[in-house]
Design a protein around this motif. Structure first.
Motif, PDB file in Angstrom:
ATOM      1  N   ALA A 158      24.678 -13.543 -41.174  1.00  0.00           N
ATOM      2  CA  ALA A 158      24.332 -13.290 -42.573  1.00  0.00           C
ATOM      3  C   ALA A 158      25.060 -14.249 -43.501  1.00  0.00           C
ATOM      4  CB  ALA A 158      24.669 -11.848 -42.932  1.00  0.00           C
ATOM      5  N   VAL A 196      19.546 -12.300 -47.564  1.00  0.00           N
ATOM      6  CA  VAL A 196      20.223 -11.214 -46.856  1.00  0.00           C
ATOM      7  C   VAL A 196      20.623 -10.134 -47.857  1.00  0.00           C
ATOM      8  CG1 VAL A 196      22.276 -10.589 -45.540  1.00  0.00           C
ATOM      9  CG2 VAL A 196      21.064 -12.714 -45.022  1.00  0.00           C
ATOM     10  N   LEU A 238      21.041  -6.269 -39.454  1.00  0.00           N
ATOM     11  CA  LEU A 238      20.889  -7.235 -40.538  1.00  0.00           C
ATOM     12  C   LEU A 238      19.659  -6.857 -41.357  1.00  0.00           C
ATOM     13  CD1 LEU A 238      21.744  -9.961 -41.838  1.00  0.00           C
ATOM     14  CD2 LEU A 238      20.239 -11.092 -40.203  1.00  0.00           C
TER      15      LEU A 238
END
Length: 246
Positions: A61, A77, A85
């Motif tokens: 990320a 993200v 994620l």
């Protein structure tokens, strides 16, 4: 990992929600599954990528946000926690799918793939980034092949940053060359979608945008890396050494 048509991320975003609220409810529809992770819908604008291994999503990320800050097309993200994620959903066909449907555009599409490599390698890696294929300070994706590029109305978006690191730029292109020449991912799609002749033409067109001897110099290192750390089929493991020797 490569969903069949890489339908993983889009440009529209709704109100921000916390990661806890995203994942405390059961994940939505499964829309992609690869060797190490599954991807689920989380509403209309985001997805949950959940690793089935012990891999942590935090470093991935952070690097995605780093390249986005430098103007590179990666999904936004929203949160990372353990092996989860939460990121922007990107809708569109994969570059591989477009290639298989429009072989007359193969040269132009191979140029797009090469351009993404060149753009990425202009970005300096953050301090402390792992260097799995040699010394160097460029950001490397190490999985940047046609099935990991989504073609959207706003341009290409690059997915699957779990293997990314730092190192010499030419090693990343050499790794993509090795993948396209020897890989069965996803499920033999390179062979099925392109055919043997199409695959050779794709490789030739891609290599025309690089100094080939400089890529050759990294083939031993990227082959050793794939054989040591990647989950490969028996066929891939047999093809890689033969390809490097040739």
């Amino acid at each position: 990992m490569q969903p069949p048509v890489a339908e993983m991320c889009g440009s529209t975003r709704g109100p921000a929600t916390s990661h806890a609220r995203d994942v405390e409810r059961a994940p939505g529809r499964l829309i992609g599954s690869g060797r190490h992770a599954d991807v689920y819908e989380l509403g209309a604008d985001r997805v949950l990528r959940r690793y089935r291994t012990a891999q942590q999503a935090g470093p991935e990320a952070a690097l995605m946000e780093h390249v986005r800050a430098h103007g590179f097309p990666a999904p936004e993200v929203f949160a990372a926690d353990g092996g989860d994620l939460v990121m922007q959903r990107v809708d569109g066909p994969s570059l591989l799918h477009v290639m298989s449907q429009a072989p007359h555009r193969l040269g132009r599409l191979a140029a797009l793939l090469a351009e993404l490599h060149h753009r990425l390698h202009e970005i300096p890696a953050p301090p402390g980034t792992a260097r799995p294929v040699g010394s160097g300070d460029a950001v490397l994706h190490l999985d940047l092949h046609p099935a990991n590029v989504v073609v959207t109305p706003d341009g290409p978006v690059v997915l699957d940053w779990g293997w990314a690191g730092a190192g010499p730029a030419d090693a990343d292109a050499a790794h993509t060359w090795l993948q396209m020449a020897t890989s069965e991912v996803p499920g033999g799609a390179f062979v099925r979608a392109m055919g043997a002749v199409g695959r050779r033409l794709l490789v030739r067109q891609f290599l025309s945008h690089f100094d080939r001897p400089r890529l050759v110099a990294h083939l031993d290192a990227v082959a050793a890396y794939r054989l040591a750390v990647r989950d490969l089929t028996e066929g891939e493991r047999a093809r890689i050494p033969r390809f490097v020797r040739s």
